[in-house]
Design a protein around this motif. Sequence first.
Motif, PDB file in Angstrom:
ATOM      1  N   GLN A 154      40.158  16.364  49.484  1.00 23.18           N
ATOM      2  CA  GLN A 154      41.655  16.297  49.346  1.00 23.18           C
ATOM      3  C   GLN A 154      42.362  17.052  50.212  1.00 23.18           C
ATOM      4  O   GLN A 154      41.885  18.302  50.585  1.00 23.18           O
ATOM      5  N   TYR A 196      43.628  11.753  49.871  1.00 27.51           N
ATOM      6  CA  TYR A 196      42.487  12.010  48.859  1.00 27.51           C
ATOM      7  C   TYR A 196      41.599  11.016  48.992  1.00 27.51           C
ATOM      8  O   TYR A 196      41.696   9.784  49.560  1.00 27.51           O
ATOM      9  N   SER A 209      42.017  15.126  40.770  1.00 28.74           N
ATOM     10  CA  SER A 209      41.027  16.006  41.412  1.00 28.74           C
ATOM     11  C   SER A 209      40.682  17.171  40.210  1.00 28.74           C
ATOM     12  O   SER A 209      39.218  17.511  40.278  1.00 28.74           O
TER      13      SER A 209
END
Length: 240
Positions: free
Chosen positions: A86, A104, A148
């Motif tokens: 990311q 991402y 995440s």
Amino acid sequence: MPTGLQILDTKDAPIPVSDAVREAAQQQGIGALIESFVLVTKVRSLTQNKDAEKVSVHAFEHGLVREAHASQPEVFRWDGIETVNQSVTHQYRNSAYYESMFYYKLRRRDGLELEIRGEYKDPKHTRFRDSALKSKRTHCAELGEVMSRRIASEQLADAKAALARGERLTFADVVISTEGVHSRKHGTVPWGQIRDVKVSNGVVQFQKEGKFLSLSSTPVGKIPNVILLLDLTDALREAS
């Protein structure tokens, strides 16, 4: 199937969720639907129709479902992700905030990947911080951060167990163990000497006694599972 995808801002237009997506989500037990996005491939051939270049991504509580034209849905469960890369960068023009860019990339344990990227106006960097008029791209960027952290939380127990067994964990050019951070230039730096670990200027920085050590030169977007790395360094520093 193309993996480099750009988020398409569909404004308030509803994004349909197919029966196949709902069935796949139910079979994989990924909970309730949160939000849906439409992505487009970066490169479109002359023979490719508009439907073929679009990919729908549906965010659920415990994972994502990707559905491309005439393809079966693919499920990315948070607990089935091996790595997540990311990055979020903020761009300025004439010292004034212009826009932010996010990226991402999810990689399942079987090697299947999904990339999502886009540009958006970050409310934290504009005059309209509390504005409800957020675009799909803004929602996608915010969801990416939550995603995440959810993935990192799923990975944390196994990573701590590996460290407890005496293993070293590698995050690009960052290598950690219960002893400290290992590098060719500085050798092993014990956790007790590390005062802070943070992302700054696009890299992970380690602070030792008032100065930052160049233990990593890899751009943060190329470090897999960087949120997990930061969570582990916090836990190891606290335990030292």
